[in-house]
Design a protein around this motif. Sequence first.
Motif, short mmCIF file in Angstrom:
data_model
loop_
_atom_site.label_atom_id
_atom_site.label_comp_id
_atom_site.label_asym_id
_atom_site.label_seq_id
_atom_site.Cartn_x
_atom_site.Cartn_y
_atom_site.Cartn_z
N UNK A 1 19.26 -0.35 -31.92
CA UNK A 1 19.19 0.34 -30.55
C UNK A 1 19.94 -0.47 -29.62
N UNK A 2 19.69 -1.66 -29.75
CA UNK A 2 20.48 -2.63 -28.64
C UNK A 2 21.84 -2.31 -28.92
N UNK A 3 22.27 -2.07 -30.11
CA UNK A 3 23.80 -2.32 -30.44
C UNK A 3 24.11 -0.70 -30.08
N UNK A 4 23.29 0.32 -29.90
CA UNK A 4 23.95 1.49 -29.43
C UNK A 4 24.19 1.43 -28.09
N UNK A 5 23.22 0.78 -27.35
CA UNK A 5 23.35 0.61 -25.88
C UNK A 5 24.56 -0.21 -25.36
N UNK A 6 25.01 -0.92 -26.43
CA UNK A 6 26.21 -2.01 -26.29
C UNK A 6 26.17 -2.54 -24.75
N UNK A 7 25.12 -3.40 -24.45
CA UNK A 7 25.11 -4.09 -23.13
C UNK A 7 24.54 -5.26 -23.50
N UNK A 8 24.38 -6.15 -22.63
CA UNK A 8 24.05 -7.50 -22.65
C UNK A 8 22.46 -7.67 -22.67
N UNK A 9 21.73 -8.18 -23.69
CA UNK A 9 20.29 -8.28 -23.62
C UNK A 9 19.84 -8.97 -22.48
N UNK A 10 18.71 -8.48 -21.84
CA UNK A 10 18.12 -9.09 -20.53
C UNK A 10 17.04 -10.00 -21.07
N UNK A 11 16.66 -10.02 -22.12
CA UNK A 11 15.88 -11.09 -22.81
C UNK A 11 16.57 -11.84 -23.73
N UNK A 12 15.98 -12.94 -24.42
CA UNK A 12 16.43 -14.09 -25.45
C UNK A 12 16.34 -13.26 -26.56
N UNK A 13 17.46 -13.22 -27.49
CA UNK A 13 17.51 -13.00 -28.72
C UNK A 13 17.75 -14.29 -29.72
N UNK A 14 16.92 -14.31 -30.60
CA UNK A 14 17.16 -15.79 -31.55
C UNK A 14 18.85 -15.48 -32.08
N UNK A 15 19.24 -16.64 -32.45
CA UNK A 15 20.37 -16.89 -33.25
C UNK A 15 20.13 -17.56 -34.71
N UNK A 16 20.52 -16.56 -35.72
CA UNK A 16 21.11 -15.42 -35.71
C UNK A 16 20.01 -14.29 -35.46
N UNK A 17 20.54 -13.19 -34.98
CA UNK A 17 19.75 -12.11 -34.57
C UNK A 17 18.81 -11.47 -35.90
N UNK A 18 19.20 -11.84 -36.96
CA UNK A 18 18.15 -11.38 -38.04
C UNK A 18 16.94 -11.99 -37.96
N UNK A 19 16.96 -13.23 -37.37
CA UNK A 19 15.53 -13.99 -37.29
C UNK A 19 14.46 -12.94 -36.53
N UNK A 20 15.06 -12.07 -35.67
CA UNK A 20 14.07 -11.22 -35.07
C UNK A 20 13.40 -10.42 -36.26
N UNK A 21 14.39 -9.94 -36.96
CA UNK A 21 13.79 -8.94 -38.22
C UNK A 21 12.82 -9.67 -39.18
N UNK A 22 13.31 -10.86 -39.38
CA UNK A 22 12.34 -11.75 -40.02
C UNK A 22 10.83 -11.97 -39.34
N UNK A 23 11.13 -12.16 -37.96
CA UNK A 23 9.80 -12.29 -37.42
C UNK A 23 8.71 -11.10 -37.25
#
Length: 135
Positions: free
Chosen positions: A84-106
């Motif tokens: 969804x974030x990639x579809x919007x193609x804008x800067x995140x307003x909140x912190x995303x972990x690096x790598x972003x796959x960490x969000x999926x893991x969590x």
Amino acid sequence: MKLPPPFFERPFWLQVVGGIVVPVVYGILTGFALGWNEILYYAMSAPIAIVGGFLAGVEHRSADEGFVRGVIGGLIFGSFILIGHEIMNNEPKAHLPEPQSGLVFATTLFGGILGALGAHWRKRQERRVEAASVR
């Protein structure tokens, strides 16, 4: 409290909607919120998602089933936040972990835990009702 019917006793189309469509749509909307507003994103990704994961587990009769449902739901939800974030193609307003796959893991890990807790809660409620009816 009346418990929902078990997930596996529902028609197949309801299983697909509850187990796949809901996490996909909610994940995409949460991904959109990531680019719109930090507070909205945190509200959607934490308290509301926690309630959803727990309630999904309540639809199962064993912690094992609830865990699997939570893992699948968390994996779908977290993946579609990023999509969804990639579809919007804008800067995140909140912190995303690096790598972003960490969000999926969590989301996968916490989804499994919440699903198992929800199923455990259901089992306790069923035992209470059973014990009350014996008396």
